[in-house]
Design a protein around this motif. Structure first.
Motif, PDB file in Angstrom:
ATOM      1  N   ALA A   1      43.679  48.556  38.890  1.00  0.00           N
ATOM      2  CA  ALA A   1      43.895  47.314  39.636  1.00  0.00           C
ATOM      3  C   ALA A   1      42.580  46.624  39.911  1.00  0.00           C
ATOM      4  O   ALA A   1      41.585  47.277  40.246  1.00  0.00           O
TER       5      ALA A   1
ATOM      6  N   PHE B   1      41.016  43.262  42.177  1.00  0.00           N
ATOM      7  CA  PHE B   1      41.218  42.158  43.128  1.00  0.00           C
ATOM      8  C   PHE B   1      40.121  41.118  42.942  1.00  0.00           C
ATOM      9  O   PHE B   1      38.967  41.466  42.678  1.00  0.00           O
TER      10      PHE B   1
ATOM     11  N   LEU C   1      45.402  39.576  42.492  1.00  0.00           N
ATOM     12  CA  LEU C   1      45.420  40.985  42.082  1.00  0.00           C
ATOM     13  C   LEU C   1      46.032  41.084  40.691  1.00  0.00           C
ATOM     14  O   LEU C   1      47.084  40.488  40.437  1.00  0.00           O
TER      15      LEU C   1
ATOM     16  N   GLN D   1      46.737  42.912  51.378  1.00  0.00           N
ATOM     17  CA  GLN D   1      48.022  43.609  51.512  1.00  0.00           C
ATOM     18  C   GLN D   1      49.180  42.754  51.003  1.00  0.00           C
ATOM     19  O   GLN D   1      50.086  43.255  50.332  1.00  0.00           O
TER      20      GLN D   1
ATOM     21  N   THR E   1      49.076  42.716  47.288  1.00  0.00           N
ATOM     22  CA  THR E   1      49.522  44.030  46.809  1.00  0.00           C
ATOM     23  C   THR E   1      51.052  44.107  46.833  1.00  0.00           C
ATOM     24  O   THR E   1      51.687  44.547  45.857  1.00  0.00           O
TER      25      THR E   1
ATOM     26  N   LEU F   1      50.492  49.542  44.869  1.00  0.00           N
ATOM     27  CA  LEU F   1      49.403  50.195  44.134  1.00  0.00           C
ATOM     28  C   LEU F   1      49.668  51.689  43.965  1.00  0.00           C
ATOM     29  O   LEU F   1      48.769  52.452  43.603  1.00  0.00           O
TER      30      LEU F   1
ATOM     31  N   ILE G   1      40.868  51.326  41.554  1.00  0.00           N
ATOM     32  CA  ILE G   1      40.901  49.966  42.121  1.00  0.00           C
ATOM     33  C   ILE G   1      39.471  49.457  42.230  1.00  0.00           C
ATOM     34  O   ILE G   1      38.560  50.240  42.534  1.00  0.00           O
TER      35      ILE G   1
END
Ligand SMILES: Nc1ncnc2c1ncn2[C@@H]1O[C@H](COP(=O)(O)OP(=O)(O)O)[C@@H](O)[C@H]1O
Ligand SMILES: O=C(CO)[C@@H](O)[C@H](O)COP(=O)(O)O
Length: 479
Positions: free
Chosen positions: A4, A6, A15, A49, A52, A58, A64
């Protein structure tokens, strides 16, 4: 295996979740950030959040990484609470502090120590502003982090005691070379912090994030995923695009940026170009403007049109906008360094002052600043064989129409995507698999250069008038 990445950028959090081996995009999410140039970092954590959740979680991700807007001052007290709202890269209140630091240390010495001439964007100037404007807040500062450092720390489980499983251990803060290089108290030449400058700015020493190498691991989330070092957003984009020597990336988001990957530090004694580090162990000479996608947003609002119609209007006007010139300093400017400047519209006649010309002039002015920045890079030896155009406004038909008239090299448009978040995902894959991924990047268009000398000359003359007005105190702001 999934990874992942961001991008905690100025306006939003994006994301992407990708396959670590093939790079295939599996899921993605996005959430907006609060507006303004000072923001409570809690807002970014909420957006992480929300993005996500929007991406379906996740839980199945092995690693990440967070890339984020550069330079923002996240000042923490000994309990891990933010001392005040973060001052972002586009907050110009510390312009006077930048001038003070240059007067105290000398421009040449600062370039030799940090690769930068301080401007209001850089963290060091924000610390000096805090010392002078809010001494009680400055005295409480126990650690200083950047947006991506703070989010990485939160992902690892650290934070204020009542909000985090691991509590406020400030010694667990980490950063990477690319973001450290935008603070003004880190040297791209030695790879070390310059604590004398830090102390001179803030008034006392503090904990600074440990600077990790490109594929070093910051730790694990409480759920067990690896967390990579992360990066500044521009270095993230360079990694996401797999930019190599000869590639110059032009990003048109909230900021406009021009940057390339270099084997050695590239510095500019005049400060038009910042001598940053990148996210792969190399360097990232970069120029940034404060006025980019939002010049289009604002002009489109004035014209009462959406992005699509704005693009059509701009593309339908003649090269040079019938003589209209828009100097786009709506938010002050950083390149050139005119933090208090305002925008101006010149060359209006009954013939030139049309909706189409206004739309095109806004794009010509916004890209004109970036084309001037690219000239400065080339003058300092940066090899530019092509421009890779990214960022939200790269989608604009108007931008695509104007770009070939201003840049002297071919402009390639990578497939629309989140290249900063992709760079973070590549870094996550790097720590998860042990090797830097070589995922393909698709190009959807190549625009051959058709530079228009008269357009360049008219914009340069208009920008010069704005600079002279600012520097001689004759701008309307001072009346
Ligand atoms: N089609 C379009 N034409 C012009 N501007 C656009 C278009 N789509 C998005 N934008 C603008 O791009 C900006 C967001 O770009 P982005 O690169 O995500 O910025 P940031 O990373 O600074 O948050 C916004 O100002 C948005 O209005
Ligand atoms: O200040 C800089 C680079 O020096 C900006 O590029 C910020 O990093 C913000 O980027 P965006 O949110 O506009 O992408």
């Amino acid at each position: 295996m999934l990874v992942a990445g961001f991008d905690s950028s100025t306006q939003s959090c994006k994301l992407v979740i990708r396959d670590a081996v093939t790079g295939e995009l599996i899921r993605q999410g996005r959430a907006s950030h609060a507006p303004g140039t000072e923001v409570d970092p809690a807002n970014w954590w909420t957006a992480v959040q929300d993005a996500t959740a929007a991406a379906g979680g996740l839980h199945d991700v092995a690693a990440i990484s967070v890339a984020g807007q550069q330079h923002g001052m996240v000042a923490l007290d000994a309990d891990g609470n933010v001392v005040r709202d973060a001052l972002l890269w586009n907050d110009t209140r510390s312009a006077g502090a930048a001038r003070d630091l240059i007067a105290e240390f000398g421009q040449e010495a600062l370039v030799e120590r940090t690769g930068l001439v301080p401007v209001a964007s850089f963290t060091i100037t924000k610390l000096r502003w805090l010392r002078d404007a809010e001494p009680e807040n400055a005295a409480r500062v126990a650690a200083v982090a950047l947006p991506h450092d703070w989010l990485t720390w939160r992902l690892l489980g650290y934070g204020p005691a009542d909000e985090s499983p691991l509590g406020p251990d400030l010694t667990k803060l980490t950063t990477d070379r690319s973001d450290a290089s935008g603070t003004g108290y880190w040297s791209p030449f030695t790879g070390e912090y310059d604590r004398e400058l830090l102390v001179a700015a803030l008034g006392h020493d503090v904990i600074l994030p440990r600077v990790l190498g490109p594929s070093e691991v910051a730790g694990r989330t409480p759920a067990g995923a690896l967390v990579a070092a992360g990066a500044g957003d521009n270095a993230g984009a360079a990694l996401g695009l797999n930019a190599r020597a000869g590639d110059v990336v032009v990003s048109i988001g909230t900021s406009g940026t021009v940057f390339s990957v270099a084997e050695r530090p590239v510095v500019d004694p005049n400060g038009g170009l910042a001598g940053f580090a990148d996210a792969t162990g190399e360097y990232l000479p970069l120029s940034a403007t404060l006025n980019a996608a939002r010049v289009i947003d604002t002009t489109a609002t004035v014209l009462g049109v959406d992005h699509a119609e704005f693009g059509r209007l701009a593309a339908s006007a003649p090269v040079g906008s019938g003589g209209l010139a828009f100097v786009p300093y709506l938010d002050g400017e950083r390149t050139p360094d005119l933090p208090d400047a305002t925008a101006s519209l010149l060359g209006m006649t009954r013939g030139s002052f049309t909706r189409e010309n206004l739309a095109r002039a806004a794009v010509e002015g916004m890209l004109g600043s970036l084309a001037q920045a690219l000239d400065a890079h080339r003058a300092l030896g940066v090899d530019a064989k092509r421009v890779m155009l990214i960022g939200g406004a790269a989608l604009s038909e108007g931008v695509r129409a104007v770009a070939p008239t201003l840049f002297e090299v071919p402009v390639e448009i990578p497939a629309p995507g989140e290249y900063v978040a992709d760079g973070a995902a590549r870094q996550a894959a790097w720590v998860a698999t042990g090797s830097r991924p070589d995922w393909p990047v698709e190009t959807i268009a190549r625009l051959e250069p058709a530079p228009d000398a008269a357009l360049r000359a008219r914009f340069a003359a208009a920008a010069e008038l704005a600079r002279e007005a600012e520097e001689s105190g004759k701008s309307l702001r001072s009346v």
